[in-house]
Write a protein that holds these residues in place. Structure first.
Motif, PDB file in Angstrom:
ATOM      1  N   TYR A  40     -47.785 -48.074  26.665  1.00  0.00           N
ATOM      2  CA  TYR A  40     -46.825 -47.696  25.315  1.00  0.00           C
ATOM      3  C   TYR A  40     -46.133 -46.428  25.942  1.00  0.00           C
ATOM      4  O   TYR A  40     -46.561 -45.671  26.741  1.00  0.00           O
ATOM      5  CB  TYR A  40     -47.718 -47.569  24.040  1.00  0.00           C
ATOM      6  N   HIS A  41     -44.862 -46.447  25.328  1.00  0.00           N
ATOM      7  CA  HIS A  41     -44.046 -45.233  26.031  1.00  0.00           C
ATOM      8  C   HIS A  41     -44.468 -44.050  25.458  1.00  0.00           C
ATOM      9  O   HIS A  41     -44.942 -43.768  24.381  1.00  0.00           O
ATOM     10  CB  HIS A  41     -42.553 -45.558  25.661  1.00  0.00           C
ATOM     11  N   SER A  42     -44.357 -42.993  26.441  1.00  0.00           N
ATOM     12  CA  SER A  42     -44.623 -41.708  25.868  1.00  0.00           C
ATOM     13  C   SER A  42     -43.611 -40.908  25.068  1.00  0.00           C
ATOM     14  O   SER A  42     -42.463 -41.220  25.006  1.00  0.00           O
ATOM     15  CB  SER A  42     -44.599 -40.508  27.108  1.00  0.00           C
ATOM     16  N   THR A  43     -44.348 -40.419  23.959  1.00  0.00           N
ATOM     17  CA  THR A  43     -43.250 -39.668  22.856  1.00  0.00           C
ATOM     18  C   THR A  43     -42.955 -38.073  23.189  1.00  0.00           C
ATOM     19  O   THR A  43     -43.984 -37.500  23.996  1.00  0.00           O
ATOM     20  CB  THR A  43     -43.908 -39.866  21.752  1.00  0.00           C
ATOM     21  N   ARG A  44     -41.888 -37.942  22.944  1.00  0.00           N
ATOM     22  CA  ARG A  44     -41.537 -36.444  23.246  1.00  0.00           C
ATOM     23  C   ARG A  44     -42.240 -35.449  22.196  1.00  0.00           C
ATOM     24  O   ARG A  44     -42.637 -34.328  22.563  1.00  0.00           O
ATOM     25  CB  ARG A  44     -39.755 -36.023  23.061  1.00  0.00           C
ATOM     26  N   SER A  45     -42.517 -35.739  21.129  1.00  0.00           N
ATOM     27  CA  SER A  45     -43.218 -35.102  20.059  1.00  0.00           C
ATOM     28  C   SER A  45     -44.822 -35.064  20.434  1.00  0.00           C
ATOM     29  O   SER A  45     -45.263 -36.205  20.998  1.00  0.00           O
ATOM     30  CB  SER A  45     -43.143 -35.792  18.808  1.00  0.00           C
ATOM     31  N   ARG A  46     -45.317 -33.802  20.117  1.00  0.00           N
ATOM     32  CA  ARG A  46     -47.092 -33.770  20.549  1.00  0.00           C
ATOM     33  C   ARG A  46     -47.757 -34.048  19.538  1.00  0.00           C
ATOM     34  O   ARG A  46     -48.942 -33.745  19.354  1.00  0.00           O
ATOM     35  CB  ARG A  46     -47.150 -32.272  20.908  1.00  0.00           C
ATOM     36  N   ARG A  48     -50.267 -35.963  17.626  1.00  0.00           N
ATOM     37  CA  ARG A  48     -51.549 -37.049  17.960  1.00  0.00           C
ATOM     38  C   ARG A  48     -51.412 -38.274  17.091  1.00  0.00           C
ATOM     39  O   ARG A  48     -51.845 -39.447  17.631  1.00  0.00           O
ATOM     40  CB  ARG A  48     -52.732 -36.095  17.789  1.00  0.00           C
ATOM     41  N   SER A  49     -51.029 -38.044  15.867  1.00  0.00           N
ATOM     42  CA  SER A  49     -51.112 -39.199  14.906  1.00  0.00           C
ATOM     43  C   SER A  49     -50.161 -40.371  15.368  1.00  0.00           C
ATOM     44  O   SER A  49     -50.444 -41.345  15.192  1.00  0.00           O
ATOM     45  CB  SER A  49     -50.938 -38.669  13.243  1.00  0.00           C
ATOM     46  N   LYS A  50     -48.943 -39.704  15.938  1.00  0.00           N
ATOM     47  CA  LYS A  50     -47.906 -40.948  16.364  1.00  0.00           C
ATOM     48  C   LYS A  50     -48.484 -41.535  17.500  1.00  0.00           C
ATOM     49  O   LYS A  50     -48.155 -42.791  17.729  1.00  0.00           O
ATOM     50  CB  LYS A  50     -46.561 -40.308  16.654  1.00  0.00           C
ATOM     51  N   ALA A  51     -48.880 -40.864  18.528  1.00  0.00           N
ATOM     52  CA  ALA A  51     -49.652 -41.218  19.776  1.00  0.00           C
ATOM     53  C   ALA A  51     -50.631 -42.316  19.393  1.00  0.00           C
ATOM     54  O   ALA A  51     -50.819 -43.489  19.898  1.00  0.00           O
ATOM     55  CB  ALA A  51     -50.304 -40.424  20.641  1.00  0.00           C
ATOM     56  N   ARG A  52     -51.373 -42.016  18.373  1.00  0.00           N
ATOM     57  CA  ARG A  52     -52.840 -42.865  17.983  1.00  0.00           C
ATOM     58  C   ARG A  52     -52.034 -44.232  17.244  1.00  0.00           C
ATOM     59  O   ARG A  52     -52.746 -45.311  17.406  1.00  0.00           O
ATOM     60  CB  ARG A  52     -53.665 -42.362  16.850  1.00  0.00           C
ATOM     61  N   VAL A  53     -50.949 -44.220  16.532  1.00  0.00           N
ATOM     62  CA  VAL A  53     -50.357 -45.360  16.042  1.00  0.00           C
ATOM     63  C   VAL A  53     -49.864 -46.262  17.112  1.00  0.00           C
ATOM     64  O   VAL A  53     -50.026 -47.320  17.194  1.00  0.00           O
ATOM     65  CB  VAL A  53     -49.346 -45.013  15.231  1.00  0.00           C
ATOM     66  N   LEU A  54     -49.155 -45.692  17.927  1.00  0.00           N
ATOM     67  CA  LEU A  54     -48.780 -46.580  19.349  1.00  0.00           C
ATOM     68  C   LEU A  54     -49.862 -47.103  19.980  1.00  0.00           C
ATOM     69  O   LEU A  54     -49.678 -48.351  20.635  1.00  0.00           O
ATOM     70  CB  LEU A  54     -47.897 -45.599  20.237  1.00  0.00           C
ATOM     71  N   ARG A  55     -51.099 -46.388  20.246  1.00  0.00           N
ATOM     72  CA  ARG A  55     -52.226 -46.906  20.818  1.00  0.00           C
ATOM     73  C   ARG A  55     -52.796 -48.093  20.128  1.00  0.00           C
ATOM     74  O   ARG A  55     -53.004 -49.127  20.884  1.00  0.00           O
ATOM     75  CB  ARG A  55     -53.073 -45.725  21.190  1.00  0.00           C
ATOM     76  N   LEU A  56     -52.666 -47.879  18.715  1.00  0.00           N
ATOM     77  CA  LEU A  56     -53.256 -48.947  17.993  1.00  0.00           C
ATOM     78  C   LEU A  56     -52.448 -50.232  17.998  1.00  0.00           C
ATOM     79  O   LEU A  56     -53.178 -51.282  18.009  1.00  0.00           O
ATOM     80  CB  LEU A  56     -53.616 -48.395  16.560  1.00  0.00           C
ATOM     81  N   HIS A  57     -51.248 -49.981  18.086  1.00  0.00           N
ATOM     82  CA  HIS A  57     -50.308 -51.116  17.997  1.00  0.00           C
ATOM     83  C   HIS A  57     -50.270 -51.849  19.340  1.00  0.00           C
ATOM     84  O   HIS A  57     -50.321 -53.159  19.253  1.00  0.00           O
ATOM     85  CB  HIS A  57     -48.880 -50.872  17.982  1.00  0.00           C
TER      86      HIS A  57
END
Length: 201
Positions: A40-46, A48-57
């Motif tokens: 999944y693509h890296s997000t510019r924002s730091r 953690r909740s957004k990264a967790r959502v991408l990982r779960l998806h």
């Protein structure tokens, strides 16, 4: 029999699903290990909740690919979900780390293979991944009857070199109208019978 490590790139596109189905039907053998890899693509924002959502998806998407593998017995499947870029360098690093002998990719217009080749024009695709790369071309929407052809591709515009499986489709010819049987004698009573007397010589 040698056990092969085959990496299948998991993407939320029809071409990726077609690639996995084709590999399961044609190249996966008993004992081979299939690694479903989703980056999944890296997000510019730091956040953690957004990264967790991408990982779960990514895990849910990989599990849907695993369900496709469950229809084929004797397949060993493992899932890897990790963060990376859009150019495919993370995928290449993971494939080399796994020690895969084959990489299966669904080829579409926004495929990372094109971006990776443009960013690294000095090396071939096979040398970047250190294994054979098998790209399954996305079938067209109007397809009706499948026709499969395997070719080795060298694109002169981007110098792409990999094995391409073209799951192209051909239209089915229109059904001809039913033949109307010709009635030789539609109405026997309409025939006028004439008799001639035989002449004697």
């Amino acid at each position: 029999m040698d056990v092969k490590k085959i990496v299948v790139v998991v993407e939320d596109v029809d071409a990726a699903r077609t690639a996995l189905q084709w590999a399961l039907r044609n190249i996966i053998r008993y004992g081979d290990i299939i690694t479903l890899l989703h980056v999944y693509h890296s997000t510019r924002s730091r956040s953690r909740s957004k990264a967790r959502v991408l990982r779960l998806h990514g895990f849910k998407l990989a599990l849907s690919f695993q369900d496709m593998c469950n229809n084929y017995p004797n397949t060993k499947v493992e899932i890897i979900v990790t963060e990376g870029d859009q150019q495919g360098s993370k995928i290449a690093a993971m494939v080399r780390e796994i020690g895969a002998s084959l990489l299966v990719v669904g080829l579409h217009d926004c495929s990372f293979l094109y971006k990776l080749r443009m960013s690294d024009s000095h090396n071939s695709i096979a040398s970047i991944f250190n294994c054979r790369v098998l790209a399954i071309k996305q079938p067209r929407a109007w397809a009706v009857r499948p026709m499969i052809s395997a070719v080795s591709v060298l694109d002169t515009s981007t110098n792409l070199d990999f094995s391409l499986i073209d799951v192209s489709r051909s239209q089915v010819a229109g059904t001809p109208p039913p033949k109307i049987p010709y009635r030789i004698c539609p109405n026997p009573s309409a025939i006028i019978w004439r008799s001639r007397k035989c002449r004697r010589w």
